[in-house]
Design an enzyme around this catalytic site. Structure first.
Site, PDB file in Angstrom:
ATOM      1  N   ASP A 607      23.400  -4.877 -43.631  1.00  0.00           N
ATOM      2  CA  ASP A 607      24.375  -3.885 -44.071  1.00  0.00           C
ATOM      3  C   ASP A 607      25.756  -4.307 -43.582  1.00  0.00           C
ATOM      4  O   ASP A 607      25.917  -4.751 -42.429  1.00  0.00           O
ATOM      5  CB  ASP A 607      24.018  -2.510 -43.499  1.00  0.00           C
ATOM      6  CG  ASP A 607      24.955  -1.431 -43.993  1.00  0.00           C
ATOM      7  OD1 ASP A 607      24.702  -0.881 -45.091  1.00  0.00           O
ATOM      8  OD2 ASP A 607      25.947  -1.154 -43.301  1.00  0.00           O
ATOM      9  N   GLU A 650      26.297  -1.232 -49.932  1.00  0.00           N
ATOM     10  CA  GLU A 650      26.662  -2.435 -49.182  1.00  0.00           C
ATOM     11  C   GLU A 650      25.458  -3.057 -48.487  1.00  0.00           C
ATOM     12  O   GLU A 650      25.618  -3.882 -47.579  1.00  0.00           O
ATOM     13  CB  GLU A 650      27.742  -2.093 -48.148  1.00  0.00           C
ATOM     14  CG  GLU A 650      27.283  -1.178 -47.024  1.00  0.00           C
ATOM     15  CD  GLU A 650      27.396   0.296 -47.377  1.00  0.00           C
ATOM     16  OE1 GLU A 650      27.380   1.129 -46.470  1.00  0.00           O
ATOM     17  OE2 GLU A 650      27.506   0.626 -48.587  1.00  0.00           O
TER      18      GLU A 650
END
Length: 740
Positions: A607, A650
Site C-alpha cells: 500500500d 493505492e
C-alpha cells in the site's frame, strides 16, 4: 495459343501471296506492244444515239459485205445500240510483231464485247468477236482477256479497227503481241489467278476455323468477305466459265457480275462493322450505307448507272472510314494499323484501276489491270493478321482478367486465413508464409508500431542477433521512420538505394523492399523483404506484396483491437497491471497448480503510504502518476512467473509461486527500498513515496482468500507500526523501516 497459328500462317500464306503478286508482275515484264491508238468515236449512251457512230457502223458493214475479188464475205456482228461503246484504230508496224500469227487482246477481262476488224496481206477483211457476253471458247486463246488471232499482216504494216462495248465502262487497254508470247503470258495469268484463288480459300478456311473455335463474329464476317472476293474473282476473270461446266452462260454475266460485286461490298462492310465493334447509331449508319452501295451494284445488272452510284457511295464510305481510322491509327493498336493499311491498299488499288481508264491504253502496265484484286488480296492478308493480333490481345486480356480474378480469390483466401486468428504475431507469421508462395526472399520481417517505437512481431531468415529484442525507438532506423511517417513504399536495387542503406542498417544486400501496413488510414506496421543475391526485386513484386499487405492490415487491426479489448478486460487501465478480477482468476489457477505439483506460495499486499495526502496536496493527476510509476517499479523487479495486480485504490497484490515466506520477506524488502528511492517529479516538484508491505506464506497452500487475509492483516500491522516497512504474518516484529 495464337503464336503457333501466326507462325503457321506466315509459313503457309506468305509464299502464296508472293506468287499471287509475282505472276502478274512477271507477266508485265513481257512488255506487249501496240501502235498509236486513235479513238474513232465514243458513244457513252450507245452508238445508236450518236450519228457519227451510226454512220460509221453502216459504212463498215457495207465495206465488209462487198470484199475485193477472191476474198470471202464477212459480216460485222450485231452490237447493242444503247450500251456504251467506243471504236478505236491501231496502226501497227509489221516489224513490231514477232514471227507467227499476231494476237490482239483487251486487258479488261469484264468487257462484254471485243470486236476486231483487220485486213490481211492479200487485202481481205477478217472479223473476230470475243468478250464476256460470248461463250468463253470463242476466244482465240484460252486467256482471261478477250482476244483474237489476226491474219498475217502486210509487210508495210496494217490498220486494225476495234470496237469495245460494255454497259459500265470502257477501258481502252488494247494490246498486240505474238501468239507464243501471249500463250505464255496467259498460262502465267491462269496460274496467278489459281494461286490467288487458293490463297483466298486458305484464308476462308482459317477464318471459319478460327470463328468456330473461338466463337468470334469478326472471323465469320471476315470469312464472308473473303468468300465474296472469291466469288468476284471466279466470275471476273472467267475462272468459273473456264473451269466449271455448270457455270451459268454468258447471258447471265451481267447478273453474276452484279451479285459478286455486291457480295464483296457486303463482306467488306460486315468485316469493318465487326472489327471496329460499331454499336448503336454508328453501326446502323455504316450498315445502311453498305447496303445502299450493294443495292447500287446489284441494280447494275439492269441499269448501268447503278454501278456508278454504288461505287460513289462505297468510295465516300471508305474515305469517311479511313479518316476516322486515321485518328486512332497511331494509338499503338497494331490490329487497327493493319486494318487501316488493308483498307488503304484496297482504296489505292481500286483508285489506280479506275484512274487507269483515263489513259490511252498504249503500253499499259499489266499491274494496272490487277490493281484492285492485288489491293484486295493485300487487304485480306492485312485483315487476317489484324484479326489474329486482335484475338491475341483479347486472349491476353482474358488471361490477365483470369489472373486478376485468381489473384483476387487468393487475396480473399489470404484475408480469410489471416482473419481466422486474433493473435498479432500469428497473423504476421501467416502473412510472411503467403508472401513466400509468390515472391522469393531471403529474409523478411514485420514490425508493429507502438507507443514505445517499433517491435518485431514476425520474421524469417534472420540471425539470432540481427533483430532488436524489444521495442526500439523508431528514430533508430531512418528508412523505417520515413515509411512510418509518410506511408511511402521503397524498392531498392542495392544497399545504397532510397532512404540510405539497408532498412535495419545491416550488411549490404542485392535488393530489398519495404512498405507500410495500413489499417483505417493509419500505418500500424511495416513489412520488409530482402535478397542477398540473385535478381533484385521488381515493381511487380512490390505490387504483389502490396496486395497482400492490404488484406493483412485489416487482420492486424482486428488482432490489435482484440488485444486491446482483451487487455481492457484483464488489465488495469491506469497502471497496465492485472486488474482485480483477472488477478484473482490467475492467482487461483496458480494456486491450484502449486497444490498439484507441490511447493510453497507467498502473497504480498502493498500500500502506498499517505496516498490521500498526495492527492490532497498535488491533485489526483499527481496521484495517478504515483500509482503508474510505483506499478512500473514493482513490475520491473519481480520474476516472470510472479503475478502482480492492482488490488484497489493505492493497493497492490503479488503472488510469488514456489517462494517460502523467508524469501518472500527478502523480495518484499527489495521492493520497498526500490520505491523508497524512486524519484517522481510533477510540475517541477519531487514527490516522496514509500510503501508498506504485508507478507503471508504457506508451505501447503489451502485457499487464496486465507492467504490474502493473512497478508492484509500483516499490511495493517505495518501501517500501525509506522509505515514504510515489511511485516510477515505471524511475525509481529518489523523487519526494517523508519517512521513515515
Amino acid at each position: 495459343m495464337t503464336h503457333p497459328i501466326a507462325k503457321q500462317l506466315r509459313r503457309g500464306l506468305l509464299p502464296w501471296v508472293v506468287l499471287a503478286v509475282a505472276f502478274p508482275a512477271a507477266a508485265a515484264q513481257a512488255k506487249p506492244s501496240s501502235a498509236r491508238l486513235t479513238t474513232l468515236w465514243d458513244a457513252p449512251r450507245g452508238p445508236g444515239r450518236v450519228d457519227e457512230a451510226t454512220r460509221w457502223l453502216a459504212t463498215l458493214r457495207q465495206s465488209l459485205s462487198r470484199p475485193r475479188a477472191g476474198c470471202p464475205r464477212v459480216a460485222l456482228p450485231e452490237i447493242s445500240l444503247t450500251k456504251r461503246a467506243r471504236a478505236l484504230r491501231l496502226e501497227v508496224a509489221r516489224e513490231r510483231v514477232a514471227d507467227g500469227a499476231p494476237i490482239v487482246y483487251l486487258q479488261d477481262p469484264i468487257a462484254e464485247f471485243f470486236i476486231v476488224v483487220a485486213t490481211d496481206a492479200r487485202g481481205c477483211p477478217s472479223v473476230s468477236m470475243s468478250g464476256r457476253a460470248l461463250p468463253f471458247a470463242q476466244r482465240a486463246i484460252a486467256s482471261p482477256f478477250p482476244n483474237a488471232r489476226l491474219p498475217a499482216l502486210a509487210e508495210e504494216g496494217a490498220t486494225i479497227t476495234a470496237i469495245v462495248q460494255d454497259a459500265k465502262t470502257i477501258r481502252p487497254w488494247i494490246m498486240l503481241t505474238d501468239e507464243t508470247r501471249f500463250v505464255r503470258e496467259s498460262a502465267l495469268l491462269w496460274v496467278g489467278a489459281g494461286v490467288y484463288s487458293g490463297v483466298l480459300l486458305m484464308m476462308i478456311v482459317i477464318a471459319l476455323g478460327f470463328g468456330a473455335y473461338v466463337g468470334n463474329r469478326v472471323a465469320v464476317a471476315y470469312a464472308l468477305y473473303c468468300l465474296g472476293l472469291q466469288a468476284w474473282l471466279v466470275q471476273n476473270f472467267g475462272l468459273g466459265a473456264a473451269c466449271l461446266p455448270f457455270w451459268p452462260g454468258p447471258q447471265h454475266f451481267a447478273l453474276l457480275q452484279a451479285v459478286s460485286v455486291a457480295g464483296v461490298v457486303i463482306g467488306i462492310g460486315l468485316a469493318t462493322i465487326e472489327f471496329l465493334q460499331l454499336r448503336g447509331r454508328a453501326r446502323a449508319t455504316v450498315g445502311g450505307f453498305v447496303l445502299l452501295s450493294a443495292l447500287g451494284f446489284f441494280s447494275s445488272a439492269w441499269h448501268a448507272a447503278g454501278y456508278r452510284a454504288g461505287a460513289a457511295v462505297l468510295f465516300a464510305l471508305a474515305v469517311a472510314t479511313f479518316v476516322q481510322l486515321g485518328r486512332v491509327v497511331f494509338s499503338g493498336d497494331a490490329a487497327i494499323r493493319l486494318f487501316t493499311l488493308g483498307l488503304g491498299a484496297t482504296m489505292v488499288g481500286g483508285g489506280a484501276q479506275a484512274f487507269s481508264v483515263i489513259g490511252t491504253g498504249v503500253e499499259v502496265n499489266r499491274l494496272a489491270a490487277f490493281a484492285f484484286p492485288l489491293g484486295s488480296l493485300f487487304q485480306a492478308a492485312c485483315w487476317l493478321a489484324a484479326l489474329i493480333i486482335r484475338r491475341r490481345g483479347e486472349l491476353n486480356a482474358l488471361r490477365a482478367e483470369k489472373a486478376q480474378a485468381r489473384l483476387a480469390e487468393t487475396v480473399r483466401q489470404v484475408g480469410a486465413d489471416l482473419s481466422s486468428t486474433l493473435e498479432l504475431p500469428e497473423v504476421m507469421d501467416r502473412l510472411l508464409g503467403h508472401v513466400a508462395r509468390f515472391v522469393r526472399f531471403d529474409r523478411a520481417v514485420v514490425f508493429a508500431l507502438e507507443r514505445e517505437g517499433i517491435r518485431v512481431v514476425a520474421s524469417r531468415g534472420f540471425g539470432a542477433n540481427e533483430l532488436p529484442p524489444g521495442p526500439v525507438p523508431l528514430e533508430a532506423y531512418r528508412v523505417l521512420s520515413r515509411i512510418a511517417g509518410s506511408g511511402t513504399q521503397i524498392l531498392s536495387a542495392a544497399a545504397s538505394g532510397p532512404g540510405g542503406g539497408h532498412y535495419l542498417n545491416l550488411s549490404p544486400v542485392s535488393s530489398w523492399l519495404a512498405l507500410p501496413l495500413w489499417a483505417r488510414h493509419e500505418v500500424i506496421g511495416i513489412l520488409a523483404l530482402d535478397r542477398s543475391q540473385g535478381e533484385g526485386f521488381a515493381e511487380r513484386d512490390l505490387a504483389l506484396v502490396k496486395t497482400f499487405t492490404g488484406a493483412a492490415g485489416v487482420a492486424a487491426q482486428n488482432a490489435r483491437l482484440f488485444g486491446e479489448t482483451r487487455s481492457l478486460a484483464t488489465t488495469d487501465g491506469l497502471t497496465g497491471l492485472l486488474n482485480r478480477a483477472h488477478f484473482f482468476r490467475s492467482a487461483e489457477q496458480e494456486l491450484r497448480r502449486c497444490r498439484r505439483l507441490g511447493g510453497p506460495v507467498s502473497v504480498m499486499m502493498a500500500d502506498v503510504d499517505h496516498f490521500k495526502r498526495i492527492n490532497d496536496r498535488y491533485g489526483h493527476q499527481a496521484g495517478d502518476l504515483v500509482l503508474v510509476r510505483v506499478g512500473a517499479c514493482l513490475k520491473q523487479r519481480i520474476r516472470e512467473m510472479d503475478l502482480l495486480g492492482r488490488y484497489g485504490g493505492e493497493e497492490f497484490a503479488l503472488i510469488l509461486p514456489h517462494t517460502p515466506p523467508s524469501l518472500a520477506r527478502e523480495a518484499a524488502e527489495r521492493l520497498r527500498r526500490a520505491v523508497e528511492t524512486l524519484i517522481i517529479t510533477y510540475e517541477g516538484e519531487n514527490i516522496a513515496v514509500t510503501l508498506s508491505i504485508g507478507v503471508a506464506g504457506r508451505v501447503q497452500p489451502e485457499d487464496l482468500a486465507g492467504l490474502l487475509r493473512a497478508a492484509d492483516a500483516a499490511l495493517y500491522q505495518a501501517k500501525h507500526a509506522g509505515r514504510n516497512r515489511v511485516v510477515v504474518a505471524a511475525d509481529e516484529a518489523p523487519v526494517s523501516g523508519a517512521s513515515a
